[in-house]
Design an enzyme around this catalytic site. Structure first.
Site, mmCIF file in Angstrom:
data_model
loop_
_atom_site.group_PDB
_atom_site.id
_atom_site.type_symbol
_atom_site.label_atom_id
_atom_site.label_comp_id
_atom_site.label_asym_id
_atom_site.label_seq_id
_atom_site.Cartn_x
_atom_site.Cartn_y
_atom_site.Cartn_z
ATOM 1 N N HIS A 173 66.529 -58.096 -18.468
ATOM 2 C CA HIS A 173 65.197 -57.503 -18.293
ATOM 3 C C HIS A 173 65.075 -56.963 -16.878
ATOM 4 O O HIS A 173 65.415 -57.652 -15.914
ATOM 5 C CB HIS A 173 64.103 -58.540 -18.550
ATOM 6 C CG HIS A 173 62.720 -58.016 -18.263
ATOM 7 N ND1 HIS A 173 61.937 -58.492 -17.229
ATOM 8 C CD2 HIS A 173 61.989 -57.046 -18.863
ATOM 9 C CE1 HIS A 173 60.791 -57.844 -17.212
ATOM 10 N NE2 HIS A 173 60.791 -56.963 -18.195
ATOM 11 N N SER A 174 64.619 -55.712 -16.751
ATOM 12 C CA SER A 174 64.421 -55.088 -15.450
ATOM 13 C C SER A 174 65.737 -55.087 -14.661
ATOM 14 O O SER A 174 66.755 -54.614 -15.150
ATOM 15 C CB SER A 174 63.299 -55.814 -14.697
ATOM 16 O OG SER A 174 62.944 -55.117 -13.524
ATOM 17 N N MET A 175 65.739 -55.636 -13.446
ATOM 18 C CA MET A 175 66.962 -55.653 -12.639
ATOM 19 C C MET A 175 68.034 -56.534 -13.257
ATOM 20 O O MET A 175 69.214 -56.420 -12.900
ATOM 21 C CB MET A 175 66.645 -56.129 -11.226
ATOM 22 C CG MET A 175 65.783 -55.178 -10.417
ATOM 23 S SD MET A 175 66.518 -53.538 -10.191
ATOM 24 C CE MET A 175 67.881 -53.928 -9.099
ATOM 25 N N MET A 195 66.225 -54.175 -21.150
ATOM 26 C CA MET A 195 64.804 -53.934 -21.415
ATOM 27 C C MET A 195 64.104 -53.562 -20.118
ATOM 28 O O MET A 195 64.128 -54.331 -19.157
ATOM 29 C CB MET A 195 64.165 -55.195 -22.022
ATOM 30 C CG MET A 195 64.706 -55.557 -23.389
ATOM 31 S SD MET A 195 64.391 -57.283 -23.866
ATOM 32 C CE MET A 195 65.746 -58.104 -23.013
ATOM 33 N N THR A 197 64.913 -51.487 -17.792
ATOM 34 C CA THR A 197 65.872 -51.519 -16.691
ATOM 35 C C THR A 197 65.983 -50.142 -16.037
ATOM 36 O O THR A 197 66.238 -49.152 -16.731
ATOM 37 C CB THR A 197 67.252 -51.964 -17.189
ATOM 38 O OG1 THR A 197 67.176 -53.321 -17.618
ATOM 39 C CG2 THR A 197 68.298 -51.848 -16.091
#
Length: 864
Positions: A173-175, A195, A197
């Site tokens: 998720h993200s980073m 997700m 990212t």
């Protein structure tokens, strides 16, 4: 006192910031609304104590846990391993929504495997999650590298618990998605699902080591064969620009292994999703969990790619089997088929759907105008595409021609086959806090009708619609539509002054495709579609499919909007051709398709298309905050160098109609006067000219010299200059600075030329007040006193300019301090002294800001 134009500059900047803030709030609520059901679970986390410092020294800093749904599954390792990686300031507990959904799909009751999985070789998921203690990985390259190293060791540890040859599914998720991508190439990783990212552009470019990681990941994304899916929340995600979430274009050898899916197009979801909400939005999390369950039984990359396409479909590609299994058939029984009248649609309501039948729609002689065959099916399915819980109804399309005695029908390969939403008229879409149910949706089928070439006379032709397994549930609508309507008139420049009105060519068409080739497609520009509907009290009260606008702005992005009187502001936007993100296939033009079942009372007379300025300003505000900070520092640097040049060499300084020859350091107020009256005007022209140059999109304002967006550069300069002007005025009247300036004529000179002053060292006088160290041998003559007072005032002006510069640099230095303080709690005294974010890099700024706020001694003196 700054003159009037400086005050106007500061006021205009603050007013512009207020407008941009209100516009940002507007797009948060209206550009891509969110409709997500909350997810619920019974979480437990089993810490993997055996994964300790014997595996990696980072075990003292981070940890690894195994998720288990309480009361549903056993604690023992038993299934397919999955690893979840949180993002910047994220937590391992964010895994609970996806892991809980996987458990409750696999088990129909506590510890009882669901029937659809019991008869197959699928296993439950063992979902692990790394805990990074909410580290700020987006700002700190060494922290991101530490997370990559720890995750790599965690995968090795996890796979040591399974038989040799086992692979793991990685979710980020993200980073965390950046961390996951950095683990490639690896034969231990089965697939990666990211997700929200930012794959192509770091969210905060404060560390060169993050740029190095991104450069390495770009090579991985374009060459590694491991299946990767990137889920993007679209405009609802205000933490990252979703254009950075799009995976880069790859060559044909790995194209099947790369997919970008916007949740607005995700079949069964059809909603924008916020950054944090991505991990718990029910419409998304259950599909991610199901895809992971299915991948556990796949052995090859193509099989995994097909599974990801099946469970995370967005309709932009055809399914694996786009035609019926049968080669065709001959209609020998007149009771089994029916000839329709020309120029009519086929409409079969649910009560007439019984058994199986074929309906033949006459095709007009298409020699020049391309036609499309269209089928809309509610609740049922066409080939392999349908809602998650469809009724038995199945429909397929055929091209039928006269045979020797009876019509012969062969399958027509679709050009488009996907599932669309079916919003209820008068209700918001998506429904807030609820969204869409898994059984909802309309299947749309489109097929190109071959043109008649030359003098060929093919005779009669029909479009055959074959219906089977009807049980009085669902509905079918079919017909023939023109392929597209090209509207040449409006351009982006013409819409600056007036909206364009377009009348509907065919109000009863099932499909109307509009193309505006001269409009611009850019992430900074938002168009407004306003329908023109008949003035009736009840509009479209009971349709099969009310008019639905489908806007596909790039091959991976589609948004759906219900059309009607209650929705008179449809915002058409895209995430292609964006600032600072290179586009390998730039798109031009605006196009969209409006679908409708053609029900009476659901027709629209036309629509207007224009630029929505509120949403456009909101998009600008979310793309240039870092640029604005950097330009503000540049403005201060320009003011500072101009003032230093005046003090070092002497210069003509014009204030109003009076010209002065000055050799002293001007005050901040005088510098702001000169900048606002002269320098600013010159810079406005220069910024506009540079914005018109075809520069790379990675620099300046990132528009590549696009004439339409050239005004962004002067606007940014205006706001940056106004912020500096406001900040300068604020510093002038700040208590400690203003009070010290007032006291200058009355204080004994503290430092003669050549006297040394040590930062952070203050000497208390008899009254206990802190003051600088001062020499005792200064003659107390009036002339000398005035000279020293003037010298001290000159030094004070030097310091005030430096204080202004240091204050403007604080937004860039603050992340350094935040990472340093945050990492002290998780990594002790090692990481803060490593990389670009060592606090020693920020310490000089802290010393100078403190020192400049009270010292009247010269800080920097030019060597002559």
């Amino acid at each position: 006192m700054p003159i009037f134009n400086t005050f106007v500059l500061a006021s205009a900047s603050l007013a512009a910031l207020l407008v941009f803030y209100l516009a940002t709030v507007d797009i948060t609520e209206n550009l891509s609304p969110q409709g997500c059901r909350m997810s619920w679970m019974s979480p437990s986390y089993i810490v993997q104590a055996d994964f300790n410092v014997s595996w990696t020294p980072l075990a003292n800093r981070y940890s690894l846990s195994l998720y288990r749904e309480v009361g549903w599954e056993h604690n023992e390792i038993q299934g397919t391993p999955v690893l979840f990686i949180p993002g910047n300031a994220g937590s391992s507990h964010q895994v609970r929504s996806i892991a809980s959904s996987a458990a409750r799909q696999f088990y129909s009751a506590p510890y009882a495997v669901a029937s659809e999985f019991a008869s197959r070789t699928l296993k439950a998921l063992d979902v692990f999650a790394v805990e990074f203690n909410e580290d700020l990985s987006a700002f700190h390259g060494p922290t991101l590298e530490s997370q990559i190293a720890y995750t790599s060791y965690a995968i090795t540890y996890i796979l040591s618990l399974y038989p040799p040859g086992t692979t793991i599914i990685v979710m980020g998720h993200s980073m965390g998605g950046v961390v996951a991508t950095s683990l490639l190439p690896s034969s231990d990783i089965s697939a990666i699902i990211t997700m929200s990212t930012p794959h192509t552009l770091p969210p905060a470019r404060f560390d060169s080591r993050i740029d190095h990681i991104y450069a390495k990941n770009q090579l991985i994304l374009t060459s590694d064969p491991t299946p990767i899916v990137s889920l993007c929340g679209g405009a609802t995600d205000m933490m990252i620009p979703s254009e950075s979430c799009v995976l880069p274009t790859v060559n044909s050898t790995v194209a099947l292994s790369r997919r970008t899916v916007f949740t607005s197009a995700l079949e069964g979801a059809w909603t924008g999703v916020g950054h944090r909400e991505m991990v718990w939005c029910h419409q998304v999390r259950w599909r991610v969990a199901r895809a992971a369950l299915e991948i556990g039984a796949a052995s090859t990359s193509p099989e995994k790619a097909l599974i990801l396409d099946q469970w995370l479909r967005d309709g932009h590609t055809l399914p694996p089997t786009p035609v019926p299994a049968s080669a065709g058939f001959t209609l020998t029984d007149p009771e089994k088929y029916r000839l329709m009248d020309e120029a009519t649609h086929l409409v079969i309501m649910s009560k007439y759907l019984r058994g199986s039948a074929t309906f033949l729609l006459p095709l007009p002689p298409a020699r020049k105008t391309p036609l499309k065959a269209v089928i809309l099916v509610g609740l049922g399915s066409i080939l392999s595409v349908g809602p998650q819980k469809p009724v038995p109804l199945k429909v397929s399309g055929y091209m039928c021609t006269p045979g020797e005695e009876d019509p012969v029908c062969v399958p027509m390969a679709p050009s488009l086959l996907k599932l669309m939403p079916n919003p209820s008229p008068g209700r918001p879409f998506p429904v807030p806090e609820e969204g869409t149910d898994e059984s909802e949706g309309v299947v749309v089928y489109e097929a190109d009708i071959p043109l008649i070439v030359g003098d060929e006379d093919p005779g009669k032709r029909w479009f055959g619609v074959h219906v089977e397994d009807g049980n009085a549930r669902g509905w079918v609508v079919a017909g023939i539509a023109m392929r597209d309507y090209v509207v040449e008139a409006p351009t982006a420049l013409s819409l600056l002054f007036k909206d364009s009105e377009v009348l509907w060519p065919d109000t009863s068409a099932l499909r109307s495709h509009f193309i505006f080739p001269n409009l611009m497609s850019n992430a900074l520009l938002v168009y407004k579609y306003s329908p023109i509907t008949p003035e009736e009290e009840t509009w479209c009260s009971d349709p099969l499919l009310a008019p639905l606008l489908s806007h596909t702005s790039q091959p991976v992005e589609t948004h759906y909007f219900p059309v009607g009187p209650t929705n008179d502001r449809i915002l058409l936007h895209t995430h292609s051709n964006a600032p600072y993100v290179a586009s390998t296939a730039p798109r031009r033009g605006l196009e969209f398709v409006v679908y409708s079942s053609g029900a009476v009372g659901c027709t629209t007379l036309g629509f207007t298309i224009g630029i929505d300025w509120s949403a456009t300003l909101g998009r600008l505000a979310s793309r240039f905050p870092t640029t604005l900070v950097a330009w503000s520092v540049g403005v201060v640097a320009m003011i500072l160098f101009t003032a230093w040049g005046t003090a070092d060499q002497g210069a003509l300084l014009r204030i109003g109609l009076t010209t002065f020859w000055v050799v002293d350091m001007p005050s901040v107020g005088e510098s702001l006067k000169y900048y606002g009256r002269y320098t600013f005007k010159r810079l406005l022209s220069v910024s506009l000219v540079v914005a018109l140059l075809p520069l790379p999109v990675s620099i300046y304002v990132g528009t590549g010299g696009n004439f339409f967006f050239a005004a962004i550069a002067p606007l940014l300069l205006l706001i940056a200059s106004g912020l500096v002007a406001y900040l300068g005025c604020w510093l002038i009247y700040l208590f400690n600075c203003a009070s010290s300036a007032r006291q200058l004529p009355h204080l004994i000179p503290a430092a003669a030329p050549g006297a040394a002053v040590i930062p952070l060292i203050r000497v208390a006088n008899a009254d206990g007040d802190a003051q600088e160290d001062k020499p005792l041998d200064v003659p107390n003559h009036e002339a000398q006193r005035e000279s020293l007072q003037k010298y001290r005032l000159d030094n004070h002006n030097h310091n005030m300019h430096l204080l202004l510069l240091m204050t403007c640099l604080l937004p860039l230095v603050a992340p350094v301090l935040a990472v340093w303080v945050r990492t002290l709690f998780t990594a002790g005294l090692t990481t803060p002294f490593d990389g670009d974010h060592t606090f020693l890099n920020a310490a000089p700024f802290l010393v100078l800001v403190d020192f400049a706020s009270w010292s009247t001694g010269v800080l920097f003196e030019r060597q002559r």
